[in-house]
Write an enzyme that holds these catalytic residues in place. Structure first.
Site, short mmCIF file in Angstrom:
data_model
loop_
_atom_site.label_atom_id
_atom_site.label_comp_id
_atom_site.label_asym_id
_atom_site.label_seq_id
_atom_site.Cartn_x
_atom_site.Cartn_y
_atom_site.Cartn_z
N LEU A 45 0.85 -1.19 0.00
CA LEU A 45 0.00 0.00 0.00
C LEU A 45 0.89 1.24 0.00
O LEU A 45 1.74 1.41 0.87
CB LEU A 45 -0.92 0.01 1.23
N ALA A 46 0.68 2.08 -1.00
CA ALA A 46 1.53 3.26 -1.14
C ALA A 46 0.79 4.41 -1.81
O ALA A 46 1.35 5.17 -2.59
CB ALA A 46 2.77 2.90 -1.96
N ARG A 52 2.77 14.93 6.06
CA ARG A 52 3.72 15.42 7.07
C ARG A 52 5.17 15.43 6.58
O ARG A 52 6.04 16.00 7.24
CB ARG A 52 3.60 14.58 8.35
N GLN A 112 -5.43 3.87 -6.84
CA GLN A 112 -6.53 4.17 -5.92
C GLN A 112 -6.73 5.68 -5.98
O GLN A 112 -5.89 6.45 -5.50
CB GLN A 112 -6.14 3.71 -4.50
N GLY A 179 -3.20 1.08 15.65
CA GLY A 179 -4.33 0.22 15.94
C GLY A 179 -3.95 -0.76 17.06
O GLY A 179 -2.82 -1.23 17.12
N GLU A 194 -8.97 0.65 15.91
CA GLU A 194 -8.18 1.84 15.59
C GLU A 194 -8.15 2.78 16.81
O GLU A 194 -9.12 2.86 17.58
CB GLU A 194 -8.76 2.56 14.37
N ASN A 416 54.87 10.45 -15.02
CA ASN A 416 54.86 11.35 -13.86
C ASN A 416 54.34 12.70 -14.33
O ASN A 416 54.98 13.37 -15.14
CB ASN A 416 56.28 11.48 -13.29
N ALA A 419 53.56 18.84 -11.00
CA ALA A 419 52.62 19.65 -10.23
C ALA A 419 51.95 20.67 -11.14
O ALA A 419 52.58 21.28 -12.00
CB ALA A 419 53.36 20.37 -9.11
N ALA A 462 58.96 22.64 -17.73
CA ALA A 462 58.07 23.31 -16.79
C ALA A 462 57.51 24.58 -17.43
O ALA A 462 58.22 25.29 -18.14
CB ALA A 462 58.82 23.64 -15.51
C1 UD1 Z 1 -2.98 1.74 9.81
C2 UD1 Z 1 -3.81 0.67 10.51
C3 UD1 Z 1 -3.43 0.62 11.98
C4 UD1 Z 1 -1.95 0.31 12.09
C5 UD1 Z 1 -1.15 1.33 11.30
C6 UD1 Z 1 0.30 0.91 11.28
C7 UD1 Z 1 -5.94 0.63 9.33
C8 UD1 Z 1 -7.35 1.06 9.34
N1 UD1 Z 1 -5.21 1.00 10.37
O1 UD1 Z 1 -3.30 2.97 10.42
O2 UD1 Z 1 -4.16 -0.39 12.65
O3 UD1 Z 1 -1.56 0.32 13.45
O4 UD1 Z 1 -1.59 1.41 9.95
O5 UD1 Z 1 1.06 1.92 10.64
O6 UD1 Z 1 -5.50 -0.03 8.40
N2 UD1 Z 1 -2.97 3.71 2.33
C9 UD1 Z 1 -3.39 3.57 1.03
N3 UD1 Z 1 -4.66 3.90 0.72
C10 UD1 Z 1 -5.54 4.36 1.66
C11 UD1 Z 1 -5.10 4.48 2.98
C12 UD1 Z 1 -3.81 4.14 3.29
O7 UD1 Z 1 -2.63 3.17 0.16
O8 UD1 Z 1 -6.68 4.64 1.28
C13 UD1 Z 1 -1.59 3.36 2.66
C14 UD1 Z 1 -0.81 4.56 3.12
O9 UD1 Z 1 -0.12 5.15 2.04
C15 UD1 Z 1 0.15 3.98 4.13
C16 UD1 Z 1 -0.60 2.78 4.69
O10 UD1 Z 1 -1.60 2.48 3.76
O11 UD1 Z 1 1.33 3.50 3.55
C17 UD1 Z 1 -1.18 3.06 6.05
O12 UD1 Z 1 -2.07 4.12 5.96
P1 UD1 Z 1 -2.26 5.13 7.16
O13 UD1 Z 1 -3.29 6.11 6.80
O14 UD1 Z 1 -0.94 5.62 7.59
O15 UD1 Z 1 -2.86 4.15 8.26
P2 UD1 Z 1 -2.93 4.42 9.80
O16 UD1 Z 1 -4.08 5.29 10.07
O17 UD1 Z 1 -1.62 4.83 10.27
#
Ligand code: UD1
Ligand code: CA
Length: 530
Positions: A45-46, A52, A112, A179, A194, A416, A419, A462
């Site tokens: 997931l990225a 921040r 997404q 969580g 959560e 060589n 310099a 030189a």
């Molecule tokens: C999530 C978990 C939480 C866990 C924490 C660990 C859920 C609901 N909660 O919380 O239990 O302790 O991670 O770090 O899953 N992302 C997507 N699409 C989205 C939302 C998120 O790709 O729609 C990706 C974000 O880029 C990130 C990761 O998922 O890499 C986590 O998302 P983030 O919003 O940071 O989740 P947390 O609220 O921190």
């Protein structure tokens, strides 16, 4: 690229007995094979923005130890050899997608559009790619410390227990906004709550959800469709799948991470620095255990794709970047920055910057040298203080000891370079090459105006500006001839200290030995290299 490759065999640190002075081909942690079964997919997931970070670069593309965060995650996941690698991208999808395919060429990038939650992200994957029967691993692109072994252990436990889902958890001193892992009265995993939705009692739980899970792919596909958005954040929580599957009567489980530090995520640049430090510490420790001396780990930074040889010694303030390789017994530092550079055995480099350079066995470089792309330094050659080289080949045993610029040149073995010799390679429009033969001696302050060739065994005087070829064995002289105007100071600077001193010295000399000889200029006395 490794022209000066060492003859000794490459072997991994796991092999014994170890031949002396060999390149260490793999770190111990990388030699561990991953466990069964092979996952059908890893979903990374990225899609999040990473607000921040306050950056124009998508969060998962921020680098540490020579790779983006996403690169580290895909490299670790790749060790499990999944049938399919999936990256969920949203913010910066083009750059994130391009980076994903750099590390996993066959990766599927699922877009997404709006970040409606981790459950939504996984649902988008299943809608795009269909049900994936088998073990599906889910992890995050911003958790670069998670090791392949930890992922493999999670998959192994998941399969052994016959779970529908197995959650990677950690016990931490400060559970913050993670969580919470809620267990039933028998200690079995009940649900993940959560932070925003948790009661004060649940917030007191110190076992947290890492966000990394192993799922049964078919059960995940069914459950993720049933995730509601009736929670504090109005999102589809992937975490809800745990309670849904348990409610369906399936086995759900949790595995504690052996090292809670591995699940540290990166949300801002303070955490990025912490994670970078942790990753670097891990790499340095592995290299030290594999036979490399690192004098000051606190000021040494070694990228993930660097290789080192046995008994290499890394001195303080040194950065080894990219695909740099350091041969056995070589000494690097103090204060070097080497990028994509290869250093052969027993060479030494100090206070130097190198980019895409090759340094031969036993060569010495620095202090204060700058080796730019295309520089190749031969065996036993010496590059000294305040010397810059670019696209230049320096033969075995040759020396460029002081204050020189060497651009677009071939320097023969044993030459060589005096310099302050300057290879004047650029005429304002094009770059030209200079060829210096074997055992050539250039006098100090020679300027070689390219294209030009100095033949084997030739000298330059030189201060010469060499614009024409110098044949082998000849002396090239190209400078104004010296003329001394006798008595000039007495005539033109009368009454000065210099005039008085000159008169005094002349009188003392004539008193001692009669009238002084006039100076003579011998044409063949021009070459003074050092
Ligand atoms: C999530 C978990 C939480 C866990 C924490 C660990 C859920 C609901 N909660 O919380 O239990 O302790 O991670 O770090 O899953 N992302 C997507 N699409 C989205 C939302 C998120 O790709 O729609 C990706 C974000 O880029 C990130 C990761 O998922 O890499 C986590 O998302 P983030 O919003 O940071 O989740 P947390 O609220 O921190
Ligand atoms: Ca997070």
């Amino acid at each position: 690229m490794n022209t000066f490759a060492d003859a000794s065999p490459i072997l991994s640190v796991g092999d014994t007995p170890e031949a002396p002075g060999t390149q260490i081909s793999a770190l111990p942690e990388e030699t561990c094979r991953v466990s069964e079964p092979r996952p059908v997919a890893v979903i990374v997931l990225a899609a999040g923005e990473g607000t921040r970070m306050k950056s124009r670069i998508p969060k998962v593309l921020h680098p540490l130890c020579g790779r983006s965060m996403l690169g580290h995650v895909l490299a670790a996941a790749g060790e499990l050899d999944p049938h399919r690698m999936v990256v969920v991208a949203g913010h910066g999808r083009d750059e994130v997608g391009a980076e994903a395919t750099r590390y996993a060429p066959d990766a599927a990038v699922v877009v997404q559009d709006r970040q409606a939650g981790t459950g939504h992200a996984v649902r988008m994957v299943i809608e795009a790619l269909g049900i994936m029967p088998g073990v599906v691993l889910v992890t995050y692109g911003d958790m670069p410390l998670l090791r392949a072994q930890t992922l493999a252990a999670l998959v192994g436990e998941h399969a052994a227990a016959g779970n529908a889902v197995t959650v990677l958890t950690a016990r931490v001193a400060d559970p913050g906004a993670y969580g919470r892992i809620v267990r039933d009265e028998r200690g079995a995993l009940a649900e993940i709550v959560e932070y925003a939705d948790a009661t004060p009692e649940q917030r007191a739980i110190d076992e947290i959800n890492s966000g990394c899970y192993a799922f049964d792919g078919a059960l995940l596909a069914d459950a993720v469709k049933r995730v509601a958005t009736s929670n504090a954040q109005g999102q589809e929580y992937l975490t809800d799948v745990v309670a849904i599957l348990r409610g369906d009567g399936h086995r759900v489980g949790a595995v504690l991470a052996a090292d809670p530090g591995e699940i540290q995520g990166v949300n801002d640049r303070v955490q990025l620095a912490q994670v970078r430090r942790a990753y670097n510490d891990r790499l340095l420790e592995a290299w030290m255990r594999a036979g490399v001396t690192i004098m000051d780990p606190a000021s040494t930074w070694i990228d993930a794709d660097v290789t080192l040889g046995q008994d290499a010694e890394i001195l303080p303030g040194t950065l080894l970047e990219g695909h740099t390789s350091i041969g056995p017994g070589a000494t690097i530092g103090p204060h070097c920055r080497l990028t994509d550079t290869s250093v052969a055995r027993d060479a030494s480099v100090s206070f130097t910057v190198c980019v895409q350079a090759e340094i031969g066995p036993g060569a010495t470089v620095g202090p204060y040298a700058y080796l730019r792309p295309g520089t190749r330094i031969g065996a036993g050659a010496h590059i000294g203080c305040h010397v810059e080289l670019k696209n230049a080949v320096v033969g075995a045993g040759a020396k460029v000891p002081h204050l020189s610029y060497v651009g677009d040149a071939d320097i023969g073995e044993g030459a060589n370079i005096g310099a302050a010799t300057i290879f004047s390679n650029y005429d304002g429009a094009a770059k030209h090459r200079t060829t210096i033969g074997a055992d050539v001696f250039t006098g100090s302050d020679t300027i070689l105006v390219a294209p030009v060739t100095v033949g084997d065994g030739a000298y330059t005087a030189a201060g010469s500006v060499i614009t024409e070829d110098v044949p082998p064995g000849a002396l090239g002289v190209a400078r104004g001839r010296q003329h001394n105007s006798e008595g000039w100071v007495e005539r033109r600077r009368p009454g000065t200290r210099a005039a008085a001193r000159a008169r005094q010295t002349a009188e003392a000399a004539s008193a001692a030995s009669g009238p002084p000889d006039g100076p003579a200029l011998d044409e063949d006395e021009g070459a003074q290299g050092r």
